[in-house]
Design a protein around this motif. Structure first.
Motif, mmCIF file in Angstrom:
data_model
loop_
_atom_site.group_PDB
_atom_site.id
_atom_site.type_symbol
_atom_site.label_atom_id
_atom_site.label_comp_id
_atom_site.label_asym_id
_atom_site.label_seq_id
_atom_site.Cartn_x
_atom_site.Cartn_y
_atom_site.Cartn_z
ATOM 1 N N ALA A 187 0.834 -1.207 0.000
ATOM 2 C CA ALA A 187 0.000 0.000 0.000
ATOM 3 C C ALA A 187 0.865 1.253 0.000
ATOM 4 C CB ALA A 187 -0.930 -0.014 1.214
ATOM 5 N N ILE A 188 1.941 1.223 0.769
ATOM 6 C CA ILE A 188 2.854 2.376 0.821
ATOM 7 C C ILE A 188 3.448 2.659 -0.550
ATOM 8 C CG2 ILE A 188 5.077 3.180 1.721
ATOM 9 C CD1 ILE A 188 4.377 1.687 4.336
ATOM 10 N N HIS A 189 3.977 1.631 -1.187
ATOM 11 C CA HIS A 189 4.634 1.830 -2.481
ATOM 12 C C HIS A 189 3.643 2.236 -3.563
ATOM 13 C CE1 HIS A 189 8.472 0.632 -0.919
ATOM 14 N NE2 HIS A 189 7.992 -0.528 -0.497
ATOM 15 N N ALA A 190 2.418 1.696 -3.495
ATOM 16 C CA ALA A 190 1.399 2.078 -4.477
ATOM 17 C C ALA A 190 1.009 3.537 -4.302
ATOM 18 C CB ALA A 190 0.171 1.179 -4.338
ATOM 19 N N ALA A 191 0.855 3.972 -3.055
ATOM 20 C CA ALA A 191 0.486 5.362 -2.793
ATOM 21 C C ALA A 191 1.582 6.322 -3.239
ATOM 22 C CB ALA A 191 0.195 5.548 -1.302
ATOM 23 N N LYS A 197 -1.114 10.874 -0.718
ATOM 24 C CA LYS A 197 -0.834 10.610 0.681
ATOM 25 C C LYS A 197 -1.496 9.296 1.102
ATOM 26 C CE LYS A 197 -0.515 15.496 1.990
ATOM 27 N NZ LYS A 197 -1.089 16.583 2.817
ATOM 28 N N LEU A 198 -0.907 8.662 2.107
ATOM 29 C CA LEU A 198 -1.464 7.424 2.646
ATOM 30 C C LEU A 198 -1.547 7.530 4.160
ATOM 31 C CD1 LEU A 198 -2.325 4.403 2.254
ATOM 32 C CD2 LEU A 198 0.079 3.827 2.698
ATOM 33 N N VAL A 199 -2.704 7.181 4.707
ATOM 34 C CA VAL A 199 -2.881 7.068 6.150
ATOM 35 C C VAL A 199 -3.024 5.588 6.488
ATOM 36 C CG1 VAL A 199 -4.279 7.654 8.160
ATOM 37 C CG2 VAL A 199 -3.994 9.317 6.301
ATOM 38 N N ILE A 200 -2.175 5.118 7.388
ATOM 39 C CA ILE A 200 -2.194 3.721 7.832
ATOM 40 C C ILE A 200 -2.787 3.676 9.230
ATOM 41 C CG2 ILE A 200 -0.789 1.696 8.391
ATOM 42 C CD1 ILE A 200 1.341 2.842 6.462
ATOM 43 N N VAL A 218 7.701 -1.018 6.984
ATOM 44 C CA VAL A 218 6.684 0.031 7.103
ATOM 45 C C VAL A 218 7.242 1.290 7.760
ATOM 46 C CG1 VAL A 218 4.435 0.617 8.103
ATOM 47 C CG2 VAL A 218 4.842 -1.694 7.199
ATOM 48 N N LYS A 219 7.796 1.155 8.916
ATOM 49 C CA LYS A 219 8.241 2.301 9.710
ATOM 50 C C LYS A 219 9.194 3.248 8.971
ATOM 51 C CE LYS A 219 9.986 3.464 14.324
ATOM 52 N NZ LYS A 219 10.467 2.888 15.611
ATOM 53 N N PRO A 220 10.160 2.730 8.164
ATOM 54 C CA PRO A 220 11.086 3.646 7.476
ATOM 55 C C PRO A 220 10.404 4.640 6.532
ATOM 56 C CG PRO A 220 11.961 1.412 7.475
ATOM 57 C CD PRO A 220 10.553 1.319 7.966
ATOM 58 N N PHE A 221 9.174 4.347 6.120
ATOM 59 C CA PHE A 221 8.477 5.228 5.171
ATOM 60 C C PHE A 221 7.532 6.212 5.867
ATOM 61 C CE2 PHE A 221 9.653 1.446 2.789
ATOM 62 C CZ PHE A 221 10.187 1.983 1.627
ATOM 63 N N ILE A 222 7.348 6.052 7.156
ATOM 64 C CA ILE A 222 6.422 6.922 7.883
ATOM 65 C C ILE A 222 7.107 8.262 8.171
ATOM 66 C CG2 ILE A 222 5.093 7.215 10.003
ATOM 67 C CD1 ILE A 222 4.889 4.140 10.116
ATOM 68 N N VAL A 227 3.269 9.716 4.251
ATOM 69 C CA VAL A 227 2.788 8.463 4.848
ATOM 70 C C VAL A 227 2.663 8.663 6.354
ATOM 71 C CG1 VAL A 227 3.229 6.014 5.227
ATOM 72 C CG2 VAL A 227 3.913 7.083 3.057
ATOM 73 N N SER A 228 1.446 8.463 6.883
ATOM 74 C CA SER A 228 1.188 8.635 8.309
ATOM 75 C C SER A 228 0.697 7.329 8.913
ATOM 76 C CB SER A 228 0.117 9.715 8.540
ATOM 77 O OG SER A 228 0.517 10.944 7.980
ATOM 78 N N TYR A 229 1.058 7.083 10.167
ATOM 79 C CA TYR A 229 0.557 5.920 10.902
ATOM 80 C C TYR A 229 -0.119 6.426 12.167
ATOM 81 C CZ TYR A 229 0.439 1.686 13.766
ATOM 82 O OH TYR A 229 0.031 0.649 14.566
#
Length: 341
Positions: A187-191, A197-200, A218-222, A227-229
């Motif tokens: 999902a991260i890479h697609a967004a 923007k992507l909200v996880i 996951v965490k390295p991209f937040i 990208v938000s978690y």
């Protein structure tokens, strides 16, 4: 009708947090009560189902002593003037009921253990047992061995706010357990590829393999911007999160039996973009309420074109196919059909 419903007692009905099966059971009970039926639930003793509750326990590890003790309880159902018994739990907990002519419905919300299906279909009094699958993907596995009907999972659509339009820069959303099978990293890479923007949202399971997945993939991209978690969310937060999203991403890397969160998104009017695995092509009508795809690249391309999807169609399909009313009607009709045999 007088209906006995059984669910494994590990989580209360309704669940406090996560518990998809328990949420479906609670929703079904409310629909049956509204239709005037008398329901008794066999479940976790802390359940608050709004009907008569018979609390019971399992112990860890589940053992033969549990089977004996629980069957001593459930076998009494055959002598209490119930019209039908419906289990969402272990079939081993109703072995003695198989000898009764009482109509029995066994619902699978997960991939079936076919050896158990065959065993119980052979043990049950002829014509007394019927299975349901939460998707054609699940039902198709059962069909060679026993009678089965597909009844989808769903949601009480009245609890979800339909949002007919969202902002031009509305984010994409991933909501679910943060683990490889759910495809959070995809999902991260697609967004990112779509320039959106992507909200996880969701929990990271305690197991080391899932913790490592989060830390490495996951965490390295937040970054809190692209990208938000936001962690786990409650029902009101989920409603707002899904309702303000441009699309919900479902990049599963396993064959999802149903995926209730897809119905939740559609109830908000939010399109779903998902991989062609398990039940996803049954829930997502390509180019109508979202898109079905095979790769992160396709997911990104569809995310860029998501405004072509009519959000009103998403809500309409949720109400027609995945609402609590629809599901309650389908189970009620199944019960009547089995009782009339």
């Amino acid at each position: 009708m007088k209906i006995a419903i059984i669910v494994n007692p590990l989580i209360p009905v309704p669940p406090d947090k996560y518990g998809g099966i328990e949420r479906i059971v609670y929703m079904l009970i409310q629909e049956l009560i509204a239709k005037g039926h008398e329901v008794t639930l066999y479940a976790n003793e802390h359940s608050k189902p709004g009907c008569e509750l018979v609390g019971y326990r399992e112990y860890d590890p589940y053992s033969m002593l549990d089977i004996i003790r629980i069957n001593a309880l459930t076998s009494k159902i055959a002598f209490q003037k119930f019209d039908v018994v419906h289990t969402f739990g272990r079939m081993s907990n109703i072995v003695l009921l198989m000898l009764s002519k009482l109509p029995k419905v066994v619902s699978y919300q997960l991939p079936p253990t076919l050896s158990q299906v065959k065993k119980m279909a052979g043990l049950a009094r002829k014509g007394s047992i019927h299975f349901t699958g939460c998707s054609n993907y699940i039902s198709g596995q059962i069909a060679p061995y026993a009678p089965v009907t597909t009844i989808y999972n769903g949601v009480d659509t009245s609890e979800y706010t339909f949002t007919p339009a969202v902002a031009e820069d509305a984010p994409l959303v991933f909501l679910g357990r943060i683990q490889k099978e759910k495809g959070t990293d995809i999902a991260i890479h697609a967004a990112l590829a779509a320039g959106r923007k992507l909200v996880i949202a969701g929990n990271v399971p305690d197991e080391k393999t899932h913790q490592a997945y989060f830390e490495e993939k996951v965490k390295p991209f937040i970054d809190g911007k692209q990208v938000s978690y936001i962690g786990p969310v409650n029902n009101s937060q989920k409603n707002e999160l899904l309702g303000t999203a441009a699309a919900f991403l479902m990049p599963v890397t396993w064959d999802e039996p149903f995926g209730i969160v897809m119905a939740e998104a559609l109830a908000c009017g939010t399109p779903v973009i998902g991989f062609k695995r398990g039940s996803v092509p049954e829930v997502v009508q390509h180019s109508v309420n979202g898109y079905v795809c095979d790769s992160p690249e396709e997911m990104a391309a569809f995310a860029r074109d998501i405004r072509k999807i009519n959000r009103a169609d998403c809500r309409r399909i949720a109400e027609e196919k995945f609402s609590s009313g629809t599901i309650g009607n389908q189970y009620e009709e199944l019960y009547k059909r089995l009782i009339a045999k």
